[in-house]
Design a protein around this motif. Structure first.
Motif, PDB file in Angstrom:
ATOM      1  N   LYS A 289       0.828  -1.317   0.156  1.00  0.00           N
ATOM      2  CA  LYS A 289      -0.107  -0.032   0.038  1.00  0.00           C
ATOM      3  C   LYS A 289       0.934   1.366  -0.084  1.00  0.00           C
ATOM      4  O   LYS A 289       0.475   2.305  -0.706  1.00  0.00           O
ATOM      5  CB  LYS A 289      -0.993  -0.043   1.119  1.00  0.00           C
ATOM      6  CG  LYS A 289      -2.037  -0.919   1.195  1.00  0.00           C
ATOM      7  CD  LYS A 289      -2.919  -1.096   2.456  1.00  0.00           C
ATOM      8  CE  LYS A 289      -3.666   0.446   2.804  1.00  0.00           C
ATOM      9  NZ  LYS A 289      -4.301   0.160   4.044  1.00  0.00           N
TER      10      LYS A 289
ATOM     11  N   HIS B 139      -9.543  -8.593   7.449  1.00  0.00           N
ATOM     12  CA  HIS B 139      -8.996  -6.983   6.957  1.00  0.00           C
ATOM     13  C   HIS B 139      -9.541  -6.289   5.758  1.00  0.00           C
ATOM     14  O   HIS B 139      -8.811  -6.305   4.885  1.00  0.00           O
ATOM     15  CB  HIS B 139      -7.529  -7.110   6.863  1.00  0.00           C
ATOM     16  CG  HIS B 139      -6.707  -7.683   8.026  1.00  0.00           C
ATOM     17  ND1 HIS B 139      -6.745  -7.010   9.138  1.00  0.00           N
ATOM     18  CD2 HIS B 139      -6.134  -8.953   7.992  1.00  0.00           C
ATOM     19  CE1 HIS B 139      -5.930  -7.758  10.021  1.00  0.00           C
ATOM     20  NE2 HIS B 139      -5.754  -8.874   9.454  1.00  0.00           N
TER      21      HIS B 139
ATOM     22  N   GLN C 257     -16.989  -8.088   3.453  1.00  0.00           N
ATOM     23  CA  GLN C 257     -17.294  -6.742   3.177  1.00  0.00           C
ATOM     24  C   GLN C 257     -16.609  -6.377   1.798  1.00  0.00           C
ATOM     25  O   GLN C 257     -16.694  -5.220   1.830  1.00  0.00           O
ATOM     26  CB  GLN C 257     -17.003  -6.043   4.491  1.00  0.00           C
ATOM     27  CG  GLN C 257     -17.575  -6.479   5.660  1.00  0.00           C
ATOM     28  CD  GLN C 257     -16.625  -5.464   6.768  1.00  0.00           C
ATOM     29  OE1 GLN C 257     -16.565  -4.215   6.722  1.00  0.00           O
ATOM     30  NE2 GLN C 257     -16.477  -6.272   7.846  1.00  0.00           N
TER      31      GLN C 257
ATOM     32  N   GLU D  18      -4.640   2.668  -1.263  1.00  0.00           N
ATOM     33  CA  GLU D  18      -5.698   2.558  -0.127  1.00  0.00           C
ATOM     34  C   GLU D  18      -5.966   1.163   0.151  1.00  0.00           C
ATOM     35  O   GLU D  18      -6.183   0.634   1.344  1.00  0.00           O
ATOM     36  CB  GLU D  18      -6.921   3.251  -0.340  1.00  0.00           C
ATOM     37  CG  GLU D  18      -6.915   4.854  -0.302  1.00  0.00           C
ATOM     38  CD  GLU D  18      -8.304   5.680  -0.159  1.00  0.00           C
ATOM     39  OE1 GLU D  18      -9.248   4.843  -0.105  1.00  0.00           O
ATOM     40  OE2 GLU D  18      -8.340   6.595  -0.502  1.00  0.00           O
ATOM     41  N   LYS D  19      -5.991   0.199  -1.096  1.00  0.00           N
ATOM     42  CA  LYS D  19      -6.402  -1.127  -0.546  1.00  0.00           C
ATOM     43  C   LYS D  19      -5.699  -2.085  -1.833  1.00  0.00           C
ATOM     44  O   LYS D  19      -5.431  -1.508  -3.050  1.00  0.00           O
ATOM     45  CB  LYS D  19      -8.027  -1.082  -0.928  1.00  0.00           C
ATOM     46  CG  LYS D  19      -8.799  -0.700   0.068  1.00  0.00           C
ATOM     47  CD  LYS D  19     -10.140  -1.022   0.075  1.00  0.00           C
ATOM     48  CE  LYS D  19     -10.804  -0.512   1.276  1.00  0.00           C
ATOM     49  NZ  LYS D  19     -12.444  -0.907   1.484  1.00  0.00           N
TER      50      LYS D  19
ATOM     51  N   GLU E 107     -10.533  -3.509   5.429  1.00  0.00           N
ATOM     52  CA  GLU E 107     -10.128  -2.208   5.343  1.00  0.00           C
ATOM     53  C   GLU E 107      -8.817  -2.115   4.620  1.00  0.00           C
ATOM     54  O   GLU E 107      -8.468  -1.100   3.948  1.00  0.00           O
ATOM     55  CB  GLU E 107      -9.802  -1.521   6.548  1.00  0.00           C
ATOM     56  CG  GLU E 107      -8.384  -2.163   7.482  1.00  0.00           C
ATOM     57  CD  GLU E 107      -8.565  -3.413   8.085  1.00  0.00           C
ATOM     58  OE1 GLU E 107      -7.752  -4.111   8.849  1.00  0.00           O
ATOM     59  OE2 GLU E 107      -9.562  -4.270   7.771  1.00  0.00           O
ATOM     60  N   HIS E 108      -8.274  -3.205   4.199  1.00  0.00           N
ATOM     61  CA  HIS E 108      -7.041  -3.228   3.023  1.00  0.00           C
ATOM     62  C   HIS E 108      -7.180  -3.896   2.163  1.00  0.00           C
ATOM     63  O   HIS E 108      -6.408  -3.879   1.291  1.00  0.00           O
ATOM     64  CB  HIS E 108      -5.790  -4.010   3.869  1.00  0.00           C
ATOM     65  CG  HIS E 108      -5.297  -3.507   5.249  1.00  0.00           C
ATOM     66  ND1 HIS E 108      -5.151  -1.923   5.550  1.00  0.00           N
ATOM     67  CD2 HIS E 108      -5.201  -3.641   6.500  1.00  0.00           C
ATOM     68  CE1 HIS E 108      -4.763  -1.848   6.830  1.00  0.00           C
ATOM     69  NE2 HIS E 108      -4.896  -2.842   7.443  1.00  0.00           N
TER      70      HIS E 108
END
Length: 316
Positions: A98, A125, A252, A104-105, A127-128
């Protein structure tokens, strides 16, 4: 006339040891995928050139050799992996990528054993994680082996090869109740028979040929194929009790499976049944024709098309 290298290599300090990364870059603004290899302990950076070199790509992709595999193992022969250590390594590698690519991902591509790490990373994770792409997706290794054995048994019966029938009978109970060196040898015998009937990767021909042609491997890199089981024994024991269904099915991030339609090493039906239960912002199945456990080798063009389509869906 020399041609410019299509890749760059580096060692990065991850988890306290030097770990090997192989980069195939496109444009800086393009998304980034991380390819997590199978095994455990069997690097796949050696065949990256087949998929990535001179390919039409609108994404950057990084292959890495896990702790206990390939060039990372050659630099760190005393390091023995387990599941938790590799999960921590993977998080650290994603954070490094990153930063290096200013993203961001990162998109995660998990193949075979790598789909175990990749699935858990996507679940734990988000978020990553840009998206998760599973190839040769492992759901439950014991169920995979049991189902694959039955498919092999049926194929041998239809073929009428008496010698192969005797080989299968000599293997005895499969899968074995616990993992040890004897169980590993049985698994190797099953793989060779599956390869012969095009039900699993034919290591003796395809993989060795790719290893010889690879621009990033040499004789030293072959060592781990002999010693890999002892290096990764603890990891194999943990894998024998793994069941993705117990980890959950609510993601997600977008989830995509790119599966060889003939794969019986990680039988397609088991993977599809799990994918049907998955809840995710988006999910899709790509069945690669005339391909088995390694669709990126068996049918390179259709595998590339699937990955390109996925990338365009998550990064229009």
């Amino acid at each position: 006339m020399k041609t410019e290298k299509q890749y760059t290599e580096e060692y990065v300090r991850i988890g306290g040891i030097e770990q090997y990364l192989l980069h195939y870059r496109s444009k800086p603004e393009d998304p980034v995928l991380l390819f997590i290899h199978g095994g455990p302990g069997q690097t796949e950076s050696f065949f990256a050139f087949l998929v990535e070199e001179y390919a039409e790509r609108d994404y950057n992709i990084v292959y890495y050799d896990q702790r206990g595999a390939g060039k990372t193992w050659l630099k760190n022969k005393k390091s023995r992996p387990d599941m938790e250590i590799l999960k921590r390594d993977l998080l650290e590698i994603v954070l490094y990528m990153k930063k290096q690519y200013v993203k961001e991902k990162i998109g995660i591509v998990g193949h075979s054993w790598g789909s175990v790490l990749g699935s858990m990373f996507a679940l734990e994770h988000p978020e990553h994680t840009l998206c998760y792409i599973g190839c040769g997706q492992v759901i439950n290794i014991v169920e995979n082996e049991r189902t694959g054995y039955e498919i092999l048994k049926e194929a041998i019966g239809k073929g009428g090869n008496k010698r192969d029938q005797k080989k299968l009978e000599k293997i005895g109970v499969y899968p074995p109740p616990q993992f040890d060196l004897k169980a590993y040898r049985k698994m190797g015998q099953i793989r060779r028979l599956q390869g012969k009937y095009r039900l699993a990767q034919d290591f003796d021909r395809t993989v060795i040929d790719l290893w010889r042609r690879s621009p990033v491997t040499g004789v030293r890199d072959l060592i781990l194929f002999v010693t890999g089981v002892s290096v990764n024994m603890q990891l194999m024991r943990e894998l024998m009790t793994y069941d993705l269904r117990k980890k959950g099915s609510s993601y997600q991030v977008p989830v995509y499976y790119v599966l060889g339609e003939k794969d019986s090493q990680t039988p397609v039906g088991i993977s599809i049944t799990y994918l049907e239960t998955v809840q995710a912002p988006e999910k899709n199945l790509y069945l690669i024709s005339d391909a088995g456990h390694a669709p990126m080798i068996d049918n390179v063009e259709d595998y590339r098309k699937a990955v390109r389509e996925i990338v365009r869906r998550v990064h229009p």
